[in-house]
Design a protein around this motif. Structure first.
Motif, PDB file in Angstrom:
ATOM      1  N   ILE A   1       0.857  -1.176   0.000  1.00 60.27           N
ATOM      2  CA  ILE A   1       0.000   0.000   0.000  1.00 60.27           C
ATOM      3  C   ILE A   1       0.896   1.229   0.000  1.00 60.27           C
ATOM      4  O   ILE A   1       1.772   1.368   0.869  1.00 60.27           O
ATOM      5  CB  ILE A   1      -0.942   0.018   1.213  1.00 60.27           C
ATOM      6  CG1 ILE A   1      -1.879  -1.205   1.178  1.00 60.27           C
ATOM      7  CG2 ILE A   1      -1.763   1.301   1.253  1.00 60.27           C
ATOM      8  CD1 ILE A   1      -2.760  -1.316   2.401  1.00 60.27           C
ATOM      9  N   PHE A   2       0.711   2.111  -0.966  1.00 64.36           N
ATOM     10  CA  PHE A   2       1.584   3.260  -1.138  1.00 64.36           C
ATOM     11  C   PHE A   2       0.930   4.530  -0.601  1.00 64.36           C
ATOM     12  O   PHE A   2      -0.285   4.651  -0.534  1.00 64.36           O
ATOM     13  CB  PHE A   2       1.923   3.476  -2.618  1.00 64.36           C
ATOM     14  CG  PHE A   2       2.674   2.334  -3.248  1.00 64.36           C
ATOM     15  CD1 PHE A   2       4.005   2.102  -2.941  1.00 64.36           C
ATOM     16  CD2 PHE A   2       2.058   1.488  -4.155  1.00 64.36           C
ATOM     17  CE1 PHE A   2       4.701   1.058  -3.520  1.00 64.36           C
ATOM     18  CE2 PHE A   2       2.739   0.444  -4.747  1.00 64.36           C
ATOM     19  CZ  PHE A   2       4.063   0.222  -4.431  1.00 64.36           C
ATOM     20  N   LYS A   3       1.789   5.477  -0.260  1.00 63.21           N
ATOM     21  CA  LYS A   3       1.377   6.826   0.093  1.00 63.21           C
ATOM     22  C   LYS A   3       2.252   7.799  -0.681  1.00 63.21           C
ATOM     23  O   LYS A   3       3.478   7.651  -0.691  1.00 63.21           O
ATOM     24  CB  LYS A   3       1.525   7.071   1.605  1.00 63.21           C
ATOM     25  CG  LYS A   3       1.268   8.519   2.034  1.00 63.21           C
ATOM     26  CD  LYS A   3       1.504   8.681   3.525  1.00 63.21           C
ATOM     27  CE  LYS A   3       1.417  10.150   3.942  1.00 63.21           C
ATOM     28  NZ  LYS A   3       0.066  10.701   3.754  1.00 63.21           N
ATOM     29  N   ARG A   4       1.630   8.769  -1.323  1.00 60.38           N
ATOM     30  CA  ARG A   4       2.393   9.758  -2.066  1.00 60.38           C
ATOM     31  C   ARG A   4       3.040  10.754  -1.108  1.00 60.38           C
ATOM     32  O   ARG A   4       2.403  11.276  -0.200  1.00 60.38           O
ATOM     33  CB  ARG A   4       1.491  10.497  -3.049  1.00 60.38           C
ATOM     34  CG  ARG A   4       2.233  11.558  -3.860  1.00 60.38           C
ATOM     35  CD  ARG A   4       1.305  12.306  -4.793  1.00 60.38           C
ATOM     36  NE  ARG A   4       2.014  13.378  -5.477  1.00 60.38           N
ATOM     37  CZ  ARG A   4       1.457  14.222  -6.341  1.00 60.38           C
ATOM     38  NH1 ARG A   4       0.158  14.107  -6.616  1.00 60.38           N
ATOM     39  NH2 ARG A   4       2.169  15.164  -6.909  1.00 60.38           N
ATOM     40  N   MET A   5       4.322  11.012  -1.321  1.00 58.11           N
ATOM     41  CA  MET A   5       5.053  11.967  -0.517  1.00 58.11           C
ATOM     42  C   MET A   5       5.193  13.281  -1.268  1.00 58.11           C
ATOM     43  O   MET A   5       4.854  13.386  -2.448  1.00 58.11           O
ATOM     44  CB  MET A   5       6.428  11.402  -0.138  1.00 58.11           C
ATOM     45  CG  MET A   5       6.386  10.028   0.508  1.00 58.11           C
ATOM     46  SD  MET A   5       5.406   9.987   2.028  1.00 58.11           S
ATOM     47  CE  MET A   5       6.417  11.041   3.075  1.00 58.11           C
ATOM     48  N   ALA A   6       5.690  14.299  -0.574  1.00 56.37           N
ATOM     49  CA  ALA A   6       5.863  15.609  -1.185  1.00 56.37           C
ATOM     50  C   ALA A   6       6.918  15.545  -2.282  1.00 56.37           C
ATOM     51  O   ALA A   6       7.914  14.828  -2.161  1.00 56.37           O
ATOM     52  CB  ALA A   6       6.268  16.636  -0.122  1.00 56.37           C
ATOM     53  N   GLY A   7       6.685  16.293  -3.350  1.00 60.66           N
ATOM     54  CA  GLY A   7       7.633  16.325  -4.453  1.00 60.66           C
ATOM     55  C   GLY A   7       7.006  15.849  -5.747  1.00 60.66           C
ATOM     56  O   GLY A   7       5.890  15.303  -5.761  1.00 60.66           O
ATOM     57  N   PRO A   8       7.710  16.047  -6.846  1.00 67.35           N
ATOM     58  CA  PRO A   8       7.180  15.615  -8.151  1.00 67.35           C
ATOM     59  C   PRO A   8       7.104  14.098  -8.251  1.00 67.35           C
ATOM     60  O   PRO A   8       7.918  13.375  -7.670  1.00 67.35           O
ATOM     61  CB  PRO A   8       8.193  16.197  -9.148  1.00 67.35           C
ATOM     62  CG  PRO A   8       9.463  16.344  -8.363  1.00 67.35           C
ATOM     63  CD  PRO A   8       9.048  16.668  -6.961  1.00 67.35           C
ATOM     64  N   ILE A   9       6.129  13.624  -9.009  1.00 73.26           N
ATOM     65  CA  ILE A   9       5.933  12.180  -9.186  1.00 73.26           C
ATOM     66  C   ILE A   9       5.268  11.958 -10.533  1.00 73.26           C
ATOM     67  O   ILE A   9       4.410  12.751 -10.950  1.00 73.26           O
ATOM     68  CB  ILE A   9       5.073  11.599  -8.027  1.00 73.26           C
ATOM     69  CG1 ILE A   9       4.986  10.079  -8.118  1.00 73.26           C
ATOM     70  CG2 ILE A   9       3.696  12.216  -8.020  1.00 73.26           C
ATOM     71  CD1 ILE A   9       4.301   9.447  -6.913  1.00 73.26           C
ATOM     72  N   ASP A  10       5.686  10.915 -11.233  1.00 71.80           N
ATOM     73  CA  ASP A  10       5.114  10.680 -12.558  1.00 71.80           C
ATOM     74  C   ASP A  10       3.707  10.105 -12.446  1.00 71.80           C
ATOM     75  O   ASP A  10       3.246   9.711 -11.369  1.00 71.80           O
ATOM     76  CB  ASP A  10       6.012   9.778 -13.405  1.00 71.80           C
ATOM     77  CG  ASP A  10       6.221   8.398 -12.788  1.00 71.80           C
ATOM     78  OD1 ASP A  10       5.307   7.911 -12.091  1.00 71.80           O
ATOM     79  OD2 ASP A  10       7.294   7.816 -12.990  1.00 71.80           O
ATOM     80  N   PHE A  11       3.006  10.063 -13.586  1.00 71.85           N
ATOM     81  CA  PHE A  11       1.589   9.696 -13.599  1.00 71.85           C
ATOM     82  C   PHE A  11       1.362   8.274 -13.111  1.00 71.85           C
ATOM     83  O   PHE A  11       0.425   7.996 -12.344  1.00 71.85           O
ATOM     84  CB  PHE A  11       1.032   9.861 -15.008  1.00 71.85           C
ATOM     85  CG  PHE A  11      -0.392   9.421 -15.145  1.00 71.85           C
ATOM     86  CD1 PHE A  11      -1.429  10.173 -14.608  1.00 71.85           C
ATOM     87  CD2 PHE A  11      -0.711   8.246 -15.808  1.00 71.85           C
ATOM     88  CE1 PHE A  11      -2.750   9.770 -14.724  1.00 71.85           C
ATOM     89  CE2 PHE A  11      -2.029   7.828 -15.926  1.00 71.85           C
ATOM     90  CZ  PHE A  11      -3.052   8.601 -15.378  1.00 71.85           C
ATOM     91  N   SER A  12       2.224   7.331 -13.526  1.00 72.64           N
ATOM     92  CA  SER A  12       2.036   5.931 -13.163  1.00 72.64           C
ATOM     93  C   SER A  12       2.108   5.739 -11.654  1.00 72.64           C
ATOM     94  O   SER A  12       1.254   5.066 -11.057  1.00 72.64           O
ATOM     95  CB  SER A  12       3.087   5.060 -13.866  1.00 72.64           C
ATOM     96  OG  SER A  12       2.950   3.702 -13.479  1.00 72.64           O
ATOM     97  N   TRP A  13       3.108   6.349 -11.007  1.00 70.85           N
ATOM     98  CA  TRP A  13       3.239   6.193  -9.558  1.00 70.85           C
ATOM     99  C   TRP A  13       2.167   6.987  -8.814  1.00 70.85           C
ATOM    100  O   TRP A  13       1.763   6.610  -7.712  1.00 70.85           O
ATOM    101  CB  TRP A  13       4.633   6.608  -9.107  1.00 70.85           C
ATOM    102  CG  TRP A  13       5.646   5.546  -9.326  1.00 70.85           C
ATOM    103  CD1 TRP A  13       6.623   5.512 -10.273  1.00 70.85           C
ATOM    104  CD2 TRP A  13       5.772   4.335  -8.588  1.00 70.85           C
ATOM    105  NE1 TRP A  13       7.346   4.354 -10.186  1.00 70.85           N
ATOM    106  CE2 TRP A  13       6.859   3.619  -9.147  1.00 70.85           C
ATOM    107  CE3 TRP A  13       5.088   3.775  -7.512  1.00 70.85           C
ATOM    108  CZ2 TRP A  13       7.248   2.376  -8.667  1.00 70.85           C
ATOM    109  CZ3 TRP A  13       5.481   2.542  -7.035  1.00 70.85           C
ATOM    110  CH2 TRP A  13       6.558   1.856  -7.611  1.00 70.85           C
ATOM    111  N   ARG A  14       1.690   8.067  -9.414  1.00 70.70           N
ATOM    112  CA  ARG A  14       0.593   8.809  -8.792  1.00 70.70           C
ATOM    113  C   ARG A  14      -0.662   7.937  -8.744  1.00 70.70           C
ATOM    114  O   ARG A  14      -1.377   7.904  -7.733  1.00 70.70           O
ATOM    115  CB  ARG A  14       0.320  10.094  -9.574  1.00 70.70           C
ATOM    116  CG  ARG A  14      -0.689  11.004  -8.882  1.00 70.70           C
ATOM    117  CD  ARG A  14      -0.986  12.242  -9.706  1.00 70.70           C
ATOM    118  NE  ARG A  14       0.208  13.055  -9.878  1.00 70.70           N
ATOM    119  CZ  ARG A  14       0.787  13.294 -11.040  1.00 70.70           C
ATOM    120  NH1 ARG A  14       0.286  12.754 -12.152  1.00 70.70           N
ATOM    121  NH2 ARG A  14       1.846  14.051 -11.126  1.00 70.70           N
ATOM    122  N   VAL A  15      -0.923   7.207  -9.839  1.00 70.52           N
ATOM    123  CA  VAL A  15      -2.079   6.316  -9.865  1.00 70.52           C
ATOM    124  C   VAL A  15      -1.880   5.145  -8.899  1.00 70.52           C
ATOM    125  O   VAL A  15      -2.814   4.727  -8.204  1.00 70.52           O
ATOM    126  CB  VAL A  15      -2.322   5.806 -11.299  1.00 70.52           C
ATOM    127  CG1 VAL A  15      -3.428   4.758 -11.326  1.00 70.52           C
ATOM    128  CG2 VAL A  15      -2.676   6.960 -12.222  1.00 70.52           C
TER     129      VAL A  15
END
Length: 372
Positions: free
Chosen positions: A225-239
């Protein structure tokens, strides 16, 4: 001056209140992983299979010196405390382990700027229950410097022999985030401290495990289970951080797997209507035969699947009960009503992994399309 002092006091109160709310949300709480690990023998009653290199015997015949030498490090339970989110995953029943076995609790506390970005372990299939056994659990941690390192959840006082099973990384990309040193140990090519520059490491953190319910209160790990951290992130990892899977996986499941399957069924019925009204009896019969093929082949596939233990079958028994007759009845009715693909899609959606029977159903439909 009095007005300025009141404003300063009010600002201080607001600052303390915001800090308290942040602490309640879990952002300032310590990030911790706790694991209960077996460090002694495993009973012979547990059926172990899989790749074992070099060949070793897992059973009650070990003496105390062999137990210390091998130090199995099998994971029994793991608990995540990440960003105010707590999850406990029970993987092994302690009652099924030899009473002379030793369990120990290990804890990994992360620094403020450190996050977990992956896990790795040796996985062995228990052919008695279909569950996976996890040996030598290790955590991939990203530090404040943007570099990744591998930390074992249990200190290895002696260099063990190679663990049984295959090395699995979760997510699979975690292996690429580490560069294995030339002097890495012999435990499956993994070392206890590796480093890698992290420009390609996404701004994500693993905060738990996606699990599937099993019998006896146990759980099966199917993904992180992932959590997005602060900073830029590409579309695939954002999804992935938002939904638990990649965009291509969702497209394959919902569009290629479910939507096109039922669209093809609708077109088959329209084709039957055309052949019937045009009195093309041969084509009508051939189309009926083609539509019956996937039904028969899917029933055979489900029958074969239900005879072999697996995580999916254990989850099915935990969901609808352990009655094999009820499971067979529900499965056959779903296939006859052509609702099995929808049910398998919902299960795959729920647990974020592609169900084994979903691929079999798709292959059967491809064979039907070739005929019709």
């Amino acid at each position: 001056c009095g007005s300025s002092k009141k404003k300063a006091d009010r600002s201080e109160e607001m600052r303390v209140l915001i800090k308290a709310e942040t602490a309640e949300d879990g952002e300032d709480k310590p990030k911790r992983i706790t694991a209960r690990i077996l460090c002694a023998r495993i009973p012979k009653s547990m059926g172990i299979c899989g790749d074992v290199h070099p060949p070793i015997t897992l059973g009650n015949k070990w003496n105390e010196s062999e137990v210390v030498k091998f130090r199995l490090h099998m994971l029994g339970k793991i608990t995540f405390n990440m960003f105010g989110r707590e999850q406990e995953v029970q993987l092994t029943s302690e009652e099924s382990i030899d009473s002379t076995s030793k369990w120990m609790d290990c804890e990994l506390t992360l620094a403020e700027q450190e996050v977990v970005i992956g896990l790795t372990w040796h996985v062995v299939l228990d052919h008695k229950t279909g569950s996976h056994l996890y040996f030598n659990p290790q955590v991939v941690v990203k530090g404040a410097d943007g570099k990744a390192r591998l930390i074992a959840l249990v200190d290895q006082l002696v260099t063990p022999l190679q663990y049984p099973g295959k090395v699995m990384w979760m997510p699979p990309e975690a292996e690429k985030w580490l560069s294995v040193l030339e002097d890495s140990d012999t435990s499956g090519g993994m070392c206890s401290c590796c480093s890698a520059a992290g420009p390609s490491i996404p701004n994500i953190a693993v905060v738990g495990l996606q699990t599937m319910l099993g019998t006896g209160g146990l759980e099966h790990i199917v993904g992180p289970i992932f959590k997005r951290m602060a900073g830029p992130i590409d579309f695939s990892w954002r999804v992935k951080a938002w939904t638990g899977q990649s965009p291509m996986w969702w497209f394959e499941l919902l569009v290629l797997g479910c939507f096109l399957y039922y669209q093809d069924i609708i077109l088959d019925w329209k084709q039957l209507a055309v052949f019937y009204t045009q009195e093309l009896h041969f084509y009508f019969a051939a189309n009926i035969f083609g539509m019956c093929m996937p039904v028969v082949s899917t029933i055979l596939a489900v029958t074969t699947w239900s005879r072999h233990v697996s995580r999916e079958l254990d989850n099915m028994h935990a969901t609808i009960g352990g009655d094999q007759g009820l499971l067979a009845f529900v499965s056959i009715m779903c296939i006859l009503l052509q609702m099995h693909v929808l049910a398998l899609t919902m299960l795959s959606w729920r647990y974020r992994f592609t169900h084994t029977l979903l691929a079999d159903a798709k292959f059967s439909e491809v064979a039907e399309s070739a005929i019709s």
